[in-house]
Design a protein around this motif. Structure first.
Motif, short mmCIF file in Angstrom:
data_model
loop_
_atom_site.label_atom_id
_atom_site.label_comp_id
_atom_site.label_asym_id
_atom_site.label_seq_id
_atom_site.Cartn_x
_atom_site.Cartn_y
_atom_site.Cartn_z
N GLN A 70 0.83 -1.20 0.00
CA GLN A 70 0.00 0.00 0.00
C GLN A 70 0.87 1.26 0.00
OE1 GLN A 70 -3.47 0.12 -0.28
NE2 GLN A 70 -3.12 -2.04 -0.75
N LYS A 73 2.06 2.53 -3.37
CA LYS A 73 1.08 3.10 -4.31
C LYS A 73 1.46 4.51 -4.75
CE LYS A 73 -3.31 0.76 -3.30
NZ LYS A 73 -4.70 0.98 -2.80
N CYS A 121 -6.18 5.53 -3.75
CA CYS A 121 -6.52 4.92 -5.03
C CYS A 121 -6.62 6.05 -6.05
CB CYS A 121 -7.82 4.13 -4.96
SG CYS A 121 -9.26 5.11 -4.50
N MET A 165 -4.89 -0.66 -12.40
CA MET A 165 -4.52 0.30 -11.36
C MET A 165 -5.69 1.20 -10.95
SD MET A 165 -0.81 1.33 -12.94
CE MET A 165 -0.82 2.93 -12.16
N PRO A 172 -0.67 -3.26 -5.35
CA PRO A 172 0.49 -3.40 -6.24
C PRO A 172 1.08 -4.81 -6.25
CG PRO A 172 0.63 -1.36 -5.00
CD PRO A 172 -0.51 -2.13 -4.42
#
Length: 359
Positions: A70, A73, A121, A165, A172
Motif C-alpha cells: 500500500q 502506491k 486509489c 490500477m 500493487p
C-alpha cells in the motif's frame, strides 16, 4: 628457583586466558566480519540499482507485506502521472498533435503535482483522463520516440496497466513495485542474510550530483556491482542533454574499476535492461550512436558483446578475465536475478579461497 614462574608471567597468562571486555568485543566483531559481505552498487542514474535491492528483499525477506504494498502506491501513481506529463510536454516539441477531444484531459493531468500525491486509489476523473490520453494515437506515437526526450522506461508498462490500477481494490504486484521509480538520494544500506553470510548492500544515487557521496562507502568493499543500462545507448543524460548516457557510463566505469580503492575488490558488471535493448535495436541501430559497431542493427548478441567489450577494455590492470565478471540482466525478472545472484556467490567464494591462498 628455575621452576617457579614470575608473578608478571602468571598475570600475563591469566589475561590471555580471560580477555577483557574490549578484547571480547573485538573478537566478536572479527568473527562477525568473517561472515559479512559488503556489496556496493554503483552506476549512473536509472541503471537499475534499486531494483536489484528490491529483488533481494523478494528473495530473502519473504517479499512485501500488504502494508508495504500500500505504501508503494504513491510512487507507482507518481511514476505514471509524471510519465504522462513528460509525454504531453514533449508532443508540441516533437510536433505531434493531440486529438481535440483530449485537450481538457491534457490540462487536467498537467495541473497535477508529479509526486507526493497522497492517493489511496486513483480518483476516477484522473483515471479516466489517463486512460483517454493513452488511447490517443499521438500519445502512443510520442512514447515510441522516447529516445528524443526524457521518459521513464517503465512508462509503457504502467500505461498498459491503467485499467487494473484504476480499481478501488488495487494492490500493487511485485512487478509494479519493481518497475516503480523513485530517485535515490544519499546512501541506503540494506542487510540480507543468505545462508551463513550476511550481505550489507549499499545503494547510492547515480546522478552526477550524488556521486560526491560515494567515497563514504569505499572502505572494505568485498564486491562492487556496477550497473549499466544497455537500453540507454541512444539516450541523453537528464543532467546534460548533449551527453550520451552510455558514454557517461563508460567514463564512470573507467574511473571506478581503475580506482586504488578497488584494487582487491571483485568487480561484477550487470548489463541491465536487456529486454528493452533487444526491443529497441531494430528501430534504433546501435551503429548510429557507436559508428565502430559493424554488426547488423537487429544482431542482438553481437551488440551485447560489442558493448560488453567496451567496458572490459576500460580496465587498465592485469588479467581482466579474473577481475571483471559480466552478466546480461533484466532486473525485473526475479527468476533470472536469483540465478545470477547464485553465480555471484560462487564468484565470491572463489575470490575468498584465492585470497586465503587455498587456490
Amino acid at each position: 628457583m628455575g621452576c617457579i614462574q614470575s608473578t608478571e608471567a602468571i598475570d600475563h597468562s591469566v589475561k590471555a586466558a580471560h580477555p577483557t571486555g574490549k578484547q571480547k568485543d573485538k573478537q566478536e566483531k572479527d568473527k562477525q566480519a568473517e561472515h559479512e559481505v559488503k556489496m556496493l552498487l554503483l552506476g549512473a542514474g536509472d541503471s537499475g540499482k534499486t531494483t536489484i535491492v528490491k529483488q533481494m528483499k523478494l528473495m530473502h525477506e519473504g517479499g512485501y507485506s500488504d502494508r508495504e504494498r500500500q505504501l508503494h502506491k504513491d510512487s507507482i501513481f507518481s511514476s505514471t502521472i509524471s510519465s504522462m506529463q513528460a509525454v504531453l510536454q514533449a508532443m508540441p516539441v516533437l510536433k505531434v498533435p493531440l486529438q481535440p477531444g483530449n485537450e481538457s484531459r491534457k490540462e487536467q493531468i498537467l495541473a497535477l503535482p508529479s509526486y507526493n500525491l497522497g492517493f489511496e486509489c486513483l480518483p476516477k476523473p484522473i483515471s479516466e483522463a489517463l486512460r483517454g490520453l493513452w488511447y490517443d494515437p499521438g500519445v502512443r506515437a510520442v512514447v515510441n520516440r522516447s529516445k528524443e526526450f526524457q521518459l521513464n522506461d517503465s512508462a509503457s508498462y504502467f500505461f498498459h496497466a491503467l485499467e487494473r490500477m484504476s480499481s478501488p481494490s488495487y494492490n500493487p504486484t511485485d512487478q509494479d513495485i519493481l518497475r516503480s521509480r523513485v530517485k535515490t538520494t544519499g546512501i541506503i544500506e540494506t542487510t540480507f542474510r543468505v545462508g551463513e553470510l550476511t550481505y550489507r548492500i549499499y545503494d547510492v544515487g547515480g546522478q552526477r550530483s550524488e556521486r560526491k557521496k560515494w567515497i563514504h562507502c569505499f572502505d572494505n568493499v568485498a564486491v562492487l556491482v556496477f550497473m549499466v543500462s544497455l537500453s540507454e545507448y541512444d539516450q541523453k543524460l537528464y543532467e546534460s542533454e548533449d551527453v550520451n548516457r552510455m558514454e557517461e557510463a563508460l567514463t564512470l566505469f573507467d574511473s571506478i574499476c581503475n580506482s586504488r580503492w578497488f584494487v582487491n575488490t571483485t568487480v561484477i558488471v550487470f548489463f541491465n535492461k536487456i529486454d528493452l535493448f533487444a526491443e529497441k535495436l531494430p528501430r534504433s541501430p546501435l551503429s548510429v550512436h557507436f559508428p565502430d559497431f559493424t554488426g547488423a542493427s537487429e544482431d542482438y548478441p553481437a551488440a551485447c558483446e560489442f558493448l560488453k567489450q567496451k567496458f572490459i577494455d576500460k580496465y587498465r590492470g592485469e588479467d581482466a578475465a579474473s577481475k571483471i565478471h559480466t552478466f546480461l540482466t533484466c532486473a525485473t525478472d526475479s527468476r533470472q536475478i536469483q540465478m545470477i545472484m547464485d553465480s555471484v556467490q560462487e564468484i565470491l567464494l572463489v575470490a575468498n579461497l584465492k585470497g586465503a591462498g587455498m587456490l
